[in-house]
Scaffold this motif. Structure first.
Motif, PDB file in Angstrom:
ATOM      1  N   THR A  27       0.804  -1.225   0.000  1.00  0.00           N
ATOM      2  CA  THR A  27       0.000   0.000   0.000  1.00  0.00           C
ATOM      3  C   THR A  27       0.835   1.273   0.000  1.00  0.00           C
ATOM      4  N   MET A  28       2.097   1.160   0.361  1.00  0.00           N
ATOM      5  CA  MET A  28       2.944   2.347   0.489  1.00  0.00           C
ATOM      6  C   MET A  28       3.031   3.179  -0.796  1.00  0.00           C
ATOM      7  N   PRO A  29       3.258   2.589  -1.968  1.00  0.00           N
ATOM      8  CA  PRO A  29       3.341   3.429  -3.170  1.00  0.00           C
ATOM      9  C   PRO A  29       2.062   4.215  -3.443  1.00  0.00           C
ATOM     10  N   VAL A  30       0.925   3.585  -3.245  1.00  0.00           N
ATOM     11  CA  VAL A  30      -0.347   4.257  -3.505  1.00  0.00           C
ATOM     12  C   VAL A  30      -0.571   5.398  -2.510  1.00  0.00           C
ATOM     13  N   ILE A  31      -0.342   5.115  -1.235  1.00  0.00           N
ATOM     14  CA  ILE A  31      -0.571   6.118  -0.202  1.00  0.00           C
ATOM     15  C   ILE A  31       0.387   7.292  -0.365  1.00  0.00           C
ATOM     16  N   PHE A  32       1.656   7.014  -0.584  1.00  0.00           N
ATOM     17  CA  PHE A  32       2.623   8.104  -0.709  1.00  0.00           C
ATOM     18  C   PHE A  32       2.443   8.877  -2.008  1.00  0.00           C
TER      19      PHE A  32
END
Length: 183
Positions: free
Chosen positions: A89-94
């Motif tokens: 989820t990190m790429p989407v959230i950031f």
């Protein structure tokens, strides 16, 4: 908020204290105030955990643990909620945070190349970091505030609902007993 539900999935402090890898934080784990499940401690734990999860920093779990210690909220929840930003989820959230930052700073959005590499990221870091940090900070603060309010409202609703059910059961029991005496 169902306290029993949360207690079922939370680690036990004694189990954590016995693990060799966690002995260096044994004084932190030993504090019973960091394991309470009250409306305030759970709501604040959600705030701390989600705030730290939105920040693009290393060692988010350590920051969440220190935040839990400082704000006297539930340690396990605040550290566990950091995992909302996991490798999937990190790429989407950031990226979402980056877009918020570019909107607020009125900066142009950097288009990603067809193949993202660490070299490209290192070259663009100077342009990417200010919007990313601003967007992350804004979304972290807003998410922490909203989560705190929502958890407190859910907890309050749950307690109120539980009390209404108890009152209804008491009335039904009293009516049944009175009908037995009338017969």
């Amino acid at each position: 908020m169902p306290r029993r539900f949360l207690q079922r999935y939370m680690p036990k402090p004694d189990t954590l204290r016995r693990q060799r890898s966690l002995r260096f934080i044994a004084p932190l784990i030993a504090d019973p105030g960091l394991w309470l499940l009250t409306r305030r401690s759970v709501a604040n734990a959600f705030s701390v955990g989600l705030f730290c999860a939105m920040l693009p920093i290393p060692f988010q779990m350590v920051v969440a643990a220190l935040g839990a210690r400082f704000s006297r909220c539930n340690l396990a929840l605040s550290v566990g909620l950091v995992w909302i930003t996991n490798p999937l989820t990190m790429p989407v959230i950031f990226y979402f945070n980056y877009r918020i930052g570019t909107f607020l700073l009125e900066a142009p959005v950097r288009e990603a190349p067809s193949r993202i590499s660490t070299r490209w990221i290192a070259e663009q870091m100077h342009d990417i970091m200010p919007p990313l940090m601003l967007g992350s900070l804004i979304s972290a603060v807003l998410l922490a505030i909203v989560a705190n309010i929502v958890i407190r409202l859910i907890w309050r609703w749950h307690v109120s609902h539980h009390w209404k059910r108890r009152r209804l059961k008491r009335r039904q029991r009293r009516a049944r007993i009175e009908s037995e005496f009338d017969d």
